[in-house]
Design a protein around this motif. Sequence first.
Motif, PDB file in Angstrom:
ATOM      1  N   ASP A   1       0.798  -1.232   0.000  1.00  0.00           N
ATOM      2  CA  ASP A   1       0.000   0.000   0.000  1.00  0.00           C
ATOM      3  C   ASP A   1       0.824   1.272   0.000  1.00  0.00           C
ATOM      4  O   ASP A   1       0.387   2.290  -0.538  1.00  0.00           O
ATOM      5  CB  ASP A   1      -0.951   0.017   1.200  1.00  0.00           C
ATOM      6  CG  ASP A   1      -1.924  -1.139   1.155  1.00  0.00           C
ATOM      7  OD1 ASP A   1      -2.318  -1.536   0.044  1.00  0.00           O
ATOM      8  OD2 ASP A   1      -2.269  -1.659   2.229  1.00  0.00           O
ATOM      9  N   GLY A   2       1.990   1.266   0.612  1.00  0.00           N
ATOM     10  CA  GLY A   2       2.810   2.455   0.710  1.00  0.00           C
ATOM     11  C   GLY A   2       2.271   3.426   1.756  1.00  0.00           C
ATOM     12  O   GLY A   2       1.298   3.140   2.462  1.00  0.00           O
ATOM     13  N   LEU A   3       2.913   4.573   1.850  1.00  0.00           N
ATOM     14  CA  LEU A   3       2.527   5.614   2.802  1.00  0.00           C
ATOM     15  C   LEU A   3       2.639   6.974   2.135  1.00  0.00           C
ATOM     16  O   LEU A   3       3.527   7.194   1.299  1.00  0.00           O
ATOM     17  CB  LEU A   3       3.443   5.605   4.025  1.00  0.00           C
ATOM     18  CG  LEU A   3       3.326   4.447   5.007  1.00  0.00           C
ATOM     19  CD1 LEU A   3       4.468   4.504   6.010  1.00  0.00           C
ATOM     20  CD2 LEU A   3       1.990   4.484   5.711  1.00  0.00           C
ATOM     21  N   ALA A   4       1.785   7.877   2.555  1.00  0.00           N
ATOM     22  CA  ALA A   4       1.871   9.263   2.086  1.00  0.00           C
ATOM     23  C   ALA A   4       3.118   9.910   2.676  1.00  0.00           C
ATOM     24  O   ALA A   4       3.552   9.566   3.784  1.00  0.00           O
ATOM     25  CB  ALA A   4       0.627  10.033   2.497  1.00  0.00           C
ATOM     26  N   ALA A   5       3.679  10.836   1.932  1.00  0.00           N
ATOM     27  CA  ALA A   5       4.907  11.504   2.372  1.00  0.00           C
ATOM     28  C   ALA A   5       4.738  12.132   3.755  1.00  0.00           C
ATOM     29  O   ALA A   5       5.616  12.027   4.612  1.00  0.00           O
ATOM     30  CB  ALA A   5       5.318  12.556   1.353  1.00  0.00           C
ATOM     31  N   GLY A   6       3.608  12.775   3.992  1.00  0.00           N
ATOM     32  CA  GLY A   6       3.361  13.398   5.294  1.00  0.00           C
ATOM     33  C   GLY A   6       3.313  12.384   6.428  1.00  0.00           C
ATOM     34  O   GLY A   6       3.774  12.663   7.535  1.00  0.00           O
ATOM     35  N   GLU A   7       2.770  11.216   6.139  1.00  0.00           N
ATOM     36  CA  GLU A   7       2.706  10.159   7.157  1.00  0.00           C
ATOM     37  C   GLU A   7       4.097   9.618   7.465  1.00  0.00           C
ATOM     38  O   GLU A   7       4.416   9.343   8.618  1.00  0.00           O
ATOM     39  CB  GLU A   7       1.782   9.034   6.684  1.00  0.00           C
ATOM     40  CG  GLU A   7       1.629   7.902   7.671  1.00  0.00           C
ATOM     41  CD  GLU A   7       0.964   8.311   8.987  1.00  0.00           C
ATOM     42  OE1 GLU A   7       1.050   7.505   9.940  1.00  0.00           O
ATOM     43  OE2 GLU A   7       0.393   9.410   9.081  1.00  0.00           O
ATOM     44  N   ILE A   8       4.925   9.486   6.451  1.00  0.00           N
ATOM     45  CA  ILE A   8       6.311   9.042   6.682  1.00  0.00           C
ATOM     46  C   ILE A   8       7.017  10.065   7.565  1.00  0.00           C
ATOM     47  O   ILE A   8       7.672   9.699   8.547  1.00  0.00           O
ATOM     48  CB  ILE A   8       7.058   8.867   5.343  1.00  0.00           C
ATOM     49  CG1 ILE A   8       6.392   7.802   4.480  1.00  0.00           C
ATOM     50  CG2 ILE A   8       8.516   8.500   5.590  1.00  0.00           C
ATOM     51  CD1 ILE A   8       6.879   7.781   3.042  1.00  0.00           C
ATOM     52  N   ALA A   9       6.869  11.345   7.222  1.00  0.00           N
ATOM     53  CA  ALA A   9       7.496  12.407   8.013  1.00  0.00           C
ATOM     54  C   ALA A   9       7.003  12.377   9.455  1.00  0.00           C
ATOM     55  O   ALA A   9       7.794  12.507  10.391  1.00  0.00           O
ATOM     56  CB  ALA A   9       7.215  13.768   7.370  1.00  0.00           C
ATOM     57  N   ARG A  10       5.698  12.201   9.647  1.00  0.00           N
ATOM     58  CA  ARG A  10       5.133  12.171  10.995  1.00  0.00           C
ATOM     59  C   ARG A  10       5.681  10.987  11.795  1.00  0.00           C
ATOM     60  O   ARG A  10       6.112  11.144  12.932  1.00  0.00           O
ATOM     61  CB  ARG A  10       3.613  12.086  10.931  1.00  0.00           C
ATOM     62  CG  ARG A  10       2.934  12.207  12.304  1.00  0.00           C
ATOM     63  CD  ARG A  10       1.452  11.926  12.248  1.00  0.00           C
ATOM     64  NE  ARG A  10       1.134  10.548  11.889  1.00  0.00           N
ATOM     65  CZ  ARG A  10       1.270   9.504  12.723  1.00  0.00           C
ATOM     66  NH1 ARG A  10       1.734   9.671  13.934  1.00  0.00           N
ATOM     67  NH2 ARG A  10       0.940   8.296  12.321  1.00  0.00           N
ATOM     68  N   ARG A  11       5.694   9.827  11.188  1.00  0.00           N
ATOM     69  CA  ARG A  11       6.156   8.627  11.900  1.00  0.00           C
ATOM     70  C   ARG A  11       7.633   8.689  12.266  1.00  0.00           C
ATOM     71  O   ARG A  11       8.047   8.117  13.270  1.00  0.00           O
ATOM     72  CB  ARG A  11       5.888   7.377  11.074  1.00  0.00           C
ATOM     73  CG  ARG A  11       4.422   7.032  10.998  1.00  0.00           C
ATOM     74  CD  ARG A  11       4.215   5.764  10.232  1.00  0.00           C
ATOM     75  NE  ARG A  11       2.796   5.506  10.036  1.00  0.00           N
ATOM     76  CZ  ARG A  11       2.274   4.297  10.015  1.00  0.00           C
ATOM     77  NH1 ARG A  11       3.036   3.241  10.172  1.00  0.00           N
ATOM     78  NH2 ARG A  11       0.985   4.148   9.817  1.00  0.00           N
ATOM     79  N   LEU A  12       8.418   9.358  11.434  1.00  0.00           N
ATOM     80  CA  LEU A  12       9.855   9.454  11.702  1.00  0.00           C
ATOM     81  C   LEU A  12      10.236  10.758  12.388  1.00  0.00           C
ATOM     82  O   LEU A  12      11.412  10.986  12.663  1.00  0.00           O
ATOM     83  CB  LEU A  12      10.640   9.290  10.396  1.00  0.00           C
ATOM     84  CG  LEU A  12      10.477   7.940   9.695  1.00  0.00           C
ATOM     85  CD1 LEU A  12      11.278   7.920   8.401  1.00  0.00           C
ATOM     86  CD2 LEU A  12      10.893   6.791  10.605  1.00  0.00           C
ATOM     87  N   ASP A  13       9.228  11.607  12.656  1.00  0.00           N
ATOM     88  CA  ASP A  13       9.449  12.893  13.320  1.00  0.00           C
ATOM     89  C   ASP A  13      10.487  13.735  12.567  1.00  0.00           C
ATOM     90  O   ASP A  13      11.478  14.190  13.128  1.00  0.00           O
ATOM     91  CB  ASP A  13       9.866  12.677  14.779  1.00  0.00           C
ATOM     92  CG  ASP A  13       9.743  13.952  15.597  1.00  0.00           C
ATOM     93  OD1 ASP A  13       8.893  14.809  15.256  1.00  0.00           O
ATOM     94  OD2 ASP A  13      10.520  14.102  16.577  1.00  0.00           O
ATOM     95  N   VAL A  14      10.210  13.909  11.275  1.00  0.00           N
ATOM     96  CA  VAL A  14      11.085  14.673  10.391  1.00  0.00           C
ATOM     97  C   VAL A  14      10.224  15.754   9.732  1.00  0.00           C
ATOM     98  O   VAL A  14       9.089  15.485   9.337  1.00  0.00           O
ATOM     99  CB  VAL A  14      11.686  13.745   9.299  1.00  0.00           C
ATOM    100  CG1 VAL A  14      12.488  14.524   8.293  1.00  0.00           C
ATOM    101  CG2 VAL A  14      12.532  12.653   9.936  1.00  0.00           C
TER     102      VAL A  14
END
Length: 110
Positions: A31-44
């Motif tokens: 499924d992948g992840l949205a860029a914003g969700e990746i940033a949120r999960r990695l706190d970036v």
Amino acid sequence: MENESAIAALGALAQNTRLDSFRLLLRHEPDGLAAGEIARRLDVPQNTMSAHLAILARAGLVRSERHSRSIVYRADLDGLRGLMLFLIKDCCAGNAELCAPLLAELAPCC
């Protein structure tokens, strides 16, 4: 895969945030992840995350797809496969029994 492509992929992964991002995307296949969700999960910060994802994309390790207003990223499994095959192509000088433990370790993942 040529040396230059392998160096680009390994270089892209040779940074903490990019390695964490790639591993996160691998866990979220297909499924992948949205860029914003990746940033949120990695706190970036999102703009920093976009730069990291662009580097991974240029290295052939991630693909992106626009979904309305967001961009969803997925690990490029063909790119990963190519890199892994490049690294083990000449494994153990053709002695399959020496490579067996490595291959057995890799096989259960999927």
